[in-house]
Design a protein around this motif. Structure first.
Motif, PDB file in Angstrom:
ATOM      1  N   VAL A 139       0.832  -1.211   0.000  1.00 22.41           N
ATOM      2  CA  VAL A 139       0.000   0.000   0.000  1.00 22.41           C
ATOM      3  C   VAL A 139       0.864   1.258   0.000  1.00 22.41           C
ATOM      4  O   VAL A 139       0.635   2.177  -0.788  1.00 22.41           O
ATOM      5  CB  VAL A 139      -0.946   0.011   1.215  1.00 22.41           C
ATOM      6  CG1 VAL A 139      -1.630   1.370   1.333  1.00 22.41           C
ATOM      7  CG2 VAL A 139      -1.980  -1.079   1.068  1.00 22.41           C
ATOM      8  N   ALA A 143       0.253   3.671  -2.964  1.00 18.77           N
ATOM      9  CA  ALA A 143      -0.658   4.770  -2.622  1.00 18.77           C
ATOM     10  C   ALA A 143      -0.494   5.992  -3.540  1.00 18.77           C
ATOM     11  O   ALA A 143      -1.501   6.548  -4.002  1.00 18.77           O
ATOM     12  CB  ALA A 143      -0.486   5.166  -1.158  1.00 18.77           C
ATOM     13  N   TYR A 146      -2.446   5.546  -6.622  1.00 23.29           N
ATOM     14  CA  TYR A 146      -3.886   5.696  -6.445  1.00 23.29           C
ATOM     15  C   TYR A 146      -4.267   7.162  -6.307  1.00 23.29           C
ATOM     16  O   TYR A 146      -5.303   7.605  -6.807  1.00 23.29           O
ATOM     17  CB  TYR A 146      -4.367   4.868  -5.249  1.00 23.29           C
ATOM     18  CG  TYR A 146      -4.700   3.450  -5.669  1.00 23.29           C
ATOM     19  CD1 TYR A 146      -6.018   3.088  -5.956  1.00 23.29           C
ATOM     20  CD2 TYR A 146      -3.703   2.506  -5.826  1.00 23.29           C
ATOM     21  CE1 TYR A 146      -6.329   1.808  -6.366  1.00 23.29           C
ATOM     22  CE2 TYR A 146      -3.997   1.231  -6.242  1.00 23.29           C
ATOM     23  CZ  TYR A 146      -5.315   0.880  -6.510  1.00 23.29           C
ATOM     24  OH  TYR A 146      -5.610  -0.376  -6.936  1.00 23.29           O
ATOM     25  N   GLN A 147      -3.398   7.904  -5.617  1.00 22.02           N
ATOM     26  CA  GLN A 147      -3.642   9.329  -5.481  1.00 22.02           C
ATOM     27  C   GLN A 147      -3.677   9.994  -6.858  1.00 22.02           C
ATOM     28  O   GLN A 147      -4.582  10.755  -7.180  1.00 22.02           O
ATOM     29  CB  GLN A 147      -2.500   9.932  -4.669  1.00 22.02           C
ATOM     30  CG  GLN A 147      -2.931  11.062  -3.779  1.00 22.02           C
ATOM     31  CD  GLN A 147      -1.793  11.454  -2.841  1.00 22.02           C
ATOM     32  OE1 GLN A 147      -0.673  10.941  -2.960  1.00 22.02           O
ATOM     33  NE2 GLN A 147      -2.057  12.331  -1.928  1.00 22.02           N
ATOM     34  N   LEU A 163      -9.346  -1.119  -7.165  1.00 20.03           N
ATOM     35  CA  LEU A 163      -8.712  -2.113  -6.290  1.00 20.03           C
ATOM     36  C   LEU A 163      -8.403  -3.407  -7.043  1.00 20.03           C
ATOM     37  O   LEU A 163      -7.554  -4.190  -6.641  1.00 20.03           O
ATOM     38  CB  LEU A 163      -9.627  -2.432  -5.113  1.00 20.03           C
ATOM     39  CG  LEU A 163      -9.528  -1.490  -3.910  1.00 20.03           C
ATOM     40  CD1 LEU A 163     -10.586  -1.850  -2.888  1.00 20.03           C
ATOM     41  CD2 LEU A 163      -8.143  -1.568  -3.291  1.00 20.03           C
ATOM     42  N   SER A 236      -7.984  -2.222   1.192  1.00 15.07           N
ATOM     43  CA  SER A 236      -9.099  -1.310   0.923  1.00 15.07           C
ATOM     44  C   SER A 236      -9.258  -0.311   2.055  1.00 15.07           C
ATOM     45  O   SER A 236      -9.582   0.853   1.820  1.00 15.07           O
ATOM     46  CB  SER A 236     -10.410  -2.071   0.706  1.00 15.07           C
ATOM     47  OG  SER A 236     -10.278  -3.420   0.926  1.00 15.07           O
ATOM     48  N   LEU A 239      -6.571   2.322   1.799  1.00 10.96           N
ATOM     49  CA  LEU A 239      -6.797   3.220   0.665  1.00 10.96           C
ATOM     50  C   LEU A 239      -8.174   3.872   0.748  1.00 10.96           C
ATOM     51  O   LEU A 239      -8.593   4.566  -0.174  1.00 10.96           O
ATOM     52  CB  LEU A 239      -6.653   2.451  -0.655  1.00 10.96           C
ATOM     53  CG  LEU A 239      -5.237   1.973  -1.012  1.00 10.96           C
ATOM     54  CD1 LEU A 239      -5.267   1.119  -2.263  1.00 10.96           C
ATOM     55  CD2 LEU A 239      -4.304   3.158  -1.203  1.00 10.96           C
ATOM     56  N   SER A 240      -8.894   3.606   1.844  1.00  9.29           N
ATOM     57  CA  SER A 240     -10.218   4.187   2.096  1.00  9.29           C
ATOM     58  C   SER A 240     -11.243   3.886   1.009  1.00  9.29           C
ATOM     59  O   SER A 240     -11.915   4.789   0.510  1.00  9.29           O
ATOM     60  CB  SER A 240     -10.136   5.713   2.269  1.00  9.29           C
ATOM     61  OG  SER A 240      -9.048   6.055   3.061  1.00  9.29           O
TER      62      SER A 240
END
Ligand SMILES: Nc1ncnc2c1ncn2[C@@H]1O[C@H](COP(=O)(O)OP(=O)(O)O)[C@@H](O)[C@H]1O
Ligand SMILES: [Mg+2]
Lengths: 296, 356
Positions: A139, A143, A146-147, A163, A236, A239-240
């Motif tokens: 993660v 991350a 994903y941002q 995801l 998950s 990563l909220s």
């Protein structure tokens, strides 16, 4: 028998029985009492270990008012919109992950076996690698990506379905094993050669010749994938994204009964899936290696 | 190259196949070292050689299942060196069982036709006809695991033939079968091959098989072709030491060579070109060219006698303790028994000699 270690001698040595019994059932009857007790004990402990928590879940989630039993918690699942979203998200991710995993793994693995067998170890190593990487490391590493996706790819980039990308990596070790063992149970290289020589393109070779013969492996890989995705929490949560497990956890604080009801339903779903594959997966072993007499 | 042209009935509608100076490296292994072969239309060439000499590599190159690093492959005059396997239209039967386990015999045979877009009923009929051709018409509904090894290889042959391939490639298709089935099936393959008139490359390490089936037999060693010739010629007139020693049984008997002949066991025998030709040599004499005559005064004695049906084979120790094997018709073996004294002679058939 000319040796002293004939069937009678052996039976006496093992179980103290002095009569030679028909070999078919003698094994079962000969087991000493101590061993039988030990076996039963182990079985009880293992089953208890599995069943007691399940029983606890059922007992807890079916509690009604004044000591009665009710399925209200199960019915209530659908009154939490978050829960519905979580279930839908997880199921969608599961399906996408299965598809992505198969599209990625099957052709790669077939190609490796047929064309570059010396790379087999490398592919195996790469696929098993995620086992060695803690989720948190994954993660932290991913991350920023994903941002970036969230900021630049609009609704798609911010969707929980992204995801899928990370879940495909997580399920690789398990899927690889399942597919690899079924690829080994057939002569993949020769079957592809045969299909190619008959005029099949690579896609056709894989879809019409290889895939039907490794259905068992594909099915197990898919079920493992679904089980893993439905059970995935750490990533998950970090990563909220609202997936099933995240929602179960959050809801657990507000309404533990419904939370447990959902967990139990998810487990049941997993068991049913496992039952389905063990029931309907064509056993590769039952086909291979059966000799038929040469007619004269 | 010496060629024996294929007999007229085999030149049906086959195409010519040419290997031109093919090379193949697997890392440091030089598997094909300049292999060149011409195969006439409709001919069956058997490639014979010890395990690891590059036979499979050559066959797979022709089938498009493997590439060559250098050289060309021509089929019917067209260069197909870079054509992918699925565009080559070649029928291949493999050493390993290769039927698709999820399909019946009929579906296996029909698969190639399905890929060619033939409609269901036509291809079914054609597949059934081809199964009939290999004698398995009644096994059409069976799955591979319900069939014996021999039956599976027959279906594989039918599957290869059903697509009406330009060339038929057989890579040791019989090696997994037991001796009796192997012999039956090889005769049947040959019969069908002649009937269809298809150009065929048959790869094997079994010389009996190669000599029995091939119009010509190509002997390979270490990635090269040693000699290609009709079976009888290969046997009677080997061109290299490797061929002389590899094909058939031979006795190596000391002799003295000179002027195109060799003195061996008191006889003067013409020498084949290509081998040692002067001084002390080992003459490679076929067992059937050695004559034994029972005689009280004989300097050699019989060690063992074995009967092979109509033939008889005897092991004999010469006075210098060289052991030779002689073969004769069973009727000529009268008086041969272990311990019997014999005179040993050599028939004047040409022999290959190797440096002693
Ligand atoms: N895919 C491969 N990778 C590495 N070496 C190979 C491969 N295929 C064949 N070889 C090598 O090439 C040589 C010839 O092999 P092959 O053509 O299979 O021989 P044969 O069929 O005559 O027994 C052997 O030394 C073999 O080890
Ligand atoms: Mg081979």
């Amino acid at each position: 028998m000319t040796t002293p270690q004939g069937p009678i001698g052996a039976a006496a040595a093992e179980g103290g029985a002095l009569l030679a019994r028909p070999p078919a059932n003698s094994r079962k009857l000969r087991r000493p009492l101590g061993q039988r007790i030990a076996r039963t004990l182990v079985l009880v402990i293992v089953l208890g270990y599995l069943i007691v928590p399940l029983y606890g879940m059922v007992e807890f989630s079916t509690r009604g008012d004044y000591g009665s039993r009710s399925l209200a918690s199960y019915a209530a699942i659908f009154s939490y919109p978050d829960m519905i979203t979580g279930i839908t998200n997880s199921l969608e991710i599961a399906v996408l992950t299965v598809v992505g995993m198969l599209v990625l793994l099957v052709p790669t693995m077939v190609w490796t076996v047929v064309r570059v067998p010396r790379m087999r170890r490398v592919v195996e190593f790469l696929c098993l690698l995620p086992l060695a990487i803690p989720a948190i490391v994954l993660v932290v590493g991913i991350a920023p990506l994903y941002q970036w996706m969230g900021q630049h790819l609009g609704a798609v980039g911010a969707s929980p379905l992204t995801l899928t990308l990370i879940d495909i990596i997580l399920v690789l070790p398990y899927s690889y094993r399942a597919i690899d063992s079924s690829l080994r149970s057939i002569d993949t290289a020769t079957l592809s050669d045969a299909a190619r020589s008959l005029g099949a393109s690579w896609p056709r070779t894989i879809l019409q010749v290889i895939v039907p013969n490794i259905r068992g492996g594909i099915l197990s890989a898919s079920v493992l994938t679904i089980a893993l995705v439905l059970g995935e929490y750490t990533i998950s949560s970090l990563l909220s994204f609202n997936t099933l497990q995240v929602v179960i956890f959050l809801l657990g604080k507000r309404d533990p009964y419904v939370s447990v009801a959902v967990s139990f339903s998810a487990l049941l779903f997993g068991f049913v899936l496992l039952f389905v594959i063990s029931r309907f997966a064509p056993g590769a072993a039952s086909r291979a290696g059966r000799a038929v007499e040469e007619p004269s | 190259m010496t060629t024996a042209s294929p007999s007229p009935e085999t030149t049906g509608h086959g195409v010519a196949v040419v290997f031109e100076d093919m090379h193949r490296w697997y890392g440091p292994v030089h598997a094909l070292q300049g292999l060149s072969i011409d195969i006439a239309p409709g001919e069956l060439v058997a490639l014979l050689g010890p395990s690891g000499c590059g036979k499979t590599t050559a066959l797979r190159a022709l089938g498009g299942l493997d590439v060559v690093d250098q050289g060309r492959i021509l089929v019917g005059g067209k260069d197909i060196t870079n054509l992918p396997a699925n565009k080559r239209n070649m029928g291949i039967v493999f050493q390993a069982y290769s039927l698709f386990p999820n399909m019946t015999a009929l579906d296996n045979v029909a698969y190639g036709l399905r890929l060619r877009g033939m409609d269901a009923s036509t291809r079914k009929k054609k597949a059934q006809d081809t199964l009939d051709l290999v004698g398995l018409g009644d096994q059409a509904r069976k799955y591979p695991h319900q069939m014996s090894g021999g039956q599976q290889q027959r279906v594989a042959l039918a599957r290869a033939l059903a697509i009406e391939p330009s060339v038929l490639l057989l890579d040791e298709p019989l090696s997994a079968l037991d001796a009796k089935v192997r012999r039956q099936l090889r005769e049947e393959i040959r019969r069908i091959q002649i009937m269809v008139g298809i150009t065929t490359l048959f790869v094997t390490h079994d010389q009996e098989e190669a000599l029995a089936m091939g119009d010509r037999v190509g002997v390979m060693s270490a990635g090269r072709l040693e000699q290609i010739a009709a079976p009888a010629e290969l046997y009677d007139r080997p061109k290299t030491r490797f061929v002389a020693e590899f094909v058939g049984l031979t006795n190596r008997i000391p002799g003295v060579a000179g002027n195109g002949a060799v003195e061996v066991l008191g006889a003067r025998v013409p020498l084949l070109p290509g081998g040692a030709d002067r001084g002390r040599v080992g003459a490679l004499v076929r067992p059937e060219n050695i004559q034994l005559k029972p005689a009280e005064t004989g300097s050699a004695h019989v060690l063992a006698v074995s009967f092979l049906g109509s033939l008889c084979r005897a092991q004999v120790a010469l006075s210098d303790q060289t052991i030779v094997v002689a073969q004769m018709g069973a009727a000529e073996s009268v008086g041969l028994y272990p311990g019997a004294k014999v005179d040993v002679g050599v028939m004047p058939a040409p022999v290959f000699a190797v440096a002693d």
